[in-house]
Design a protein around this motif. Structure first.
Motif, PDB file in Angstrom:
ATOM      1  N   THR A   2       0.816  -1.218   0.000  1.00  0.00           N
ATOM      2  CA  THR A   2       0.000   0.000   0.000  1.00  0.00           C
ATOM      3  C   THR A   2       0.849   1.267   0.000  1.00  0.00           C
ATOM      4  O   THR A   2       0.300   2.364   0.009  1.00  0.00           O
ATOM      5  CB  THR A   2      -0.957   0.008   1.212  1.00  0.00           C
ATOM      6  N   ARG A   3       2.156   1.129  -0.062  1.00  0.00           N
ATOM      7  CA  ARG A   3       3.024   2.318  -0.208  1.00  0.00           C
ATOM      8  C   ARG A   3       2.934   2.896  -1.615  1.00  0.00           C
ATOM      9  O   ARG A   3       3.344   4.022  -1.848  1.00  0.00           O
ATOM     10  CB  ARG A   3       4.480   1.936   0.087  1.00  0.00           C
ATOM     11  N   TYR A   4       2.416   2.090  -2.561  1.00  0.00           N
ATOM     12  CA  TYR A   4       2.336   2.525  -3.955  1.00  0.00           C
ATOM     13  C   TYR A   4       0.910   2.350  -4.470  1.00  0.00           C
ATOM     14  O   TYR A   4       0.124   1.581  -3.928  1.00  0.00           O
ATOM     15  CB  TYR A   4       3.282   1.699  -4.837  1.00  0.00           C
ATOM     16  N   ARG A   5       0.629   3.063  -5.528  1.00  0.00           N
ATOM     17  CA  ARG A   5      -0.623   2.844  -6.259  1.00  0.00           C
ATOM     18  C   ARG A   5      -0.329   1.891  -7.411  1.00  0.00           C
ATOM     19  O   ARG A   5       0.621   2.097  -8.178  1.00  0.00           O
ATOM     20  CB  ARG A   5      -1.170   4.169  -6.784  1.00  0.00           C
ATOM     21  N   TRP A   6      -1.141   0.866  -7.528  1.00  0.00           N
ATOM     22  CA  TRP A   6      -0.907  -0.172  -8.516  1.00  0.00           C
ATOM     23  C   TRP A   6      -1.988  -0.088  -9.601  1.00  0.00           C
ATOM     24  O   TRP A   6      -3.178  -0.229  -9.295  1.00  0.00           O
ATOM     25  CB  TRP A   6      -0.925  -1.553  -7.858  1.00  0.00           C
TER      26      TRP A   6
END
Length: 370
Positions: free
Chosen positions: A243-247
């Protein structure tokens, strides 16, 4: 002539393959499996190379081909969103197949069923071996004596723990973790495996056979704590990493909710198993219990090859299991050794640790055949 009895712990890939071949060589195999039925994991695995020939000799190759995933393409998606592929990267060739693991296990168990006793919902609790056999106690069934015990019960083998010692002596985490789950819906790309990356993270969507599966492979602590066996902790570890990044993954519009609510999520630390010897008296190890290998999906194929090798060795010397087990290990270690050395390349390809590494990987794969 009395049929030698063999207890095989584990009804995954190695166990029923061994049961099939031992039954045809005059042994009486019994497979015990902790789960109450075959596992539901649909993670795709490869049956390739010599394992394909094992399947052909077992008469199950047509069934494997019917259950195959048929997803020959692989596309990489960079953090920028740029795609590379589809590539034919490491996909099966000729009669080789990629198949959901649960389907492979089911086909193998059915093939072994006419000559093998299966005890599901049962586990070994005690093991005392001597020069002539082994006395085994079970969680529910009455104690029994067997001429030979085979631990084909995976990375966290109970047989290995009872006969050889604590897991920590032989299981070496690599600082990588894997989680998989079924998404319960078709993939956006029904004939292509799509791999998304961020530094130290990969998220793969596999179309399987109409119901997409998600695979998370990521870098983490080299030595996982005991709490990571807790399913709630496992979900938290995955979410903290991803959840540290948008996928930009259409099949995962609510990554947090889908991971949190998944009923069938598999999670483990990717590890290698290394023992100075695989046999101790009348107890031996097979498959991941003896030699968990690389990140390239070789485990199922090596399990089938090793099972046939072990059965051949025992069949050639049924009255001298010590010699038979020594021959099995000598032959199969040579097959396994090269695969165990491949994990660094696998990690660099699947989960580059840095953005620069991702860039280099993506540049390199553009040179691969389309």
């Amino acid at each position: 002539m009395r049929q030698p009895t063999v207890l095989i712990c584990g009804a995954g890939i190695a166990g029923p393959t061994l049961g099939f071949w031992l039954g045809r060589r005059g042994f009486r195999p019994t497979v015990v499996e902790r789960a109450r039925g075959l596992r539901s994991s649909g993670n795709p695995v490869d049956v390739h190379g010599a394992a394909t020939e094992v399947a052909r000799q077992m008469g199950i190759l047509p069934r494997l081909q019917e259950a195959a995933t048929h997803a020959p393409g692989l596309t990489f998606v960079a953090p920028s969103g740029r795609s590379t592929g589809p590539l034919r990267l490491g996909r099966p060739r000729g009669d080789d197949v990629e198949i959901p693991r649960a389907d492979l296990a089911d086909i193998l168990c059915k093939a072994a069923g006419d000559s093998t006793e299966f005890l599901f919902g049962e586990s070994v609790t005690g093991l005392k071996a001597d020069d002539a056999g082994a006395d085994v106690t079970f969680e529910h069934a009455a104690p029994r004596r067997f001429d030979l015990v085979v631990g084909a019960d995976g990375l966290h083998s109970t047989v290995r723990n009872l006969a050889f010692g604590p897991e920590a002596r032989f299981v070496h985490p690599l600082g990588l973790y894997i989680a998989t789950l079924s998404l319960g819906q078709p993939a956006a790309h029904p004939s292509t495996v799509v791999m998304y990356n961020q530094p130290g993270l990969s998220l793969t969507i596999h179309p399987v056979r109409g119901t997409a599966g998600a695979g998370f492979i990521f870098r983490g602590p080299k030595s996982p704590g005991p709490e990571y066996r807790d399913p709630r902790v496992q979900r938290r570890i995955v979410l903290q990493a991803y959840t540290r990044y948008r996928w930009p993954v259409p099949e995962l519009p609510d990554l947090t909710g889908q991971v949190r609510d998944a009923e069938d999520m598999y999670f483990d630390a990717i590890s290698q198993v290394s023992l100075p010897r695989w046999s101790k008296g009348r107890v031996t190890l097979l498959g991941d219990a003896a030699s968990c290998v690389s990140l390239f999906g070789d485990g199922s194929s090596l399990a089938m090859i090793g099972a046939q090798t072990l059965a051949e060795a025992l069949g050639a010397a049924p009255e001298d299991p010590t010699t038979a087990l020594r021959r099995y290990e000598s032959r199969h270690r040579k097959v396994v050794a090269a695969r165990q050395r491949g994990y660094r390349l696998g990690a660099a390809l699947l989960v580059p640790a840095t953005r620069a590494g991702l860039t280099a990987r993506n540049l390199a794969v553009r040179l691969f055949p389309r």
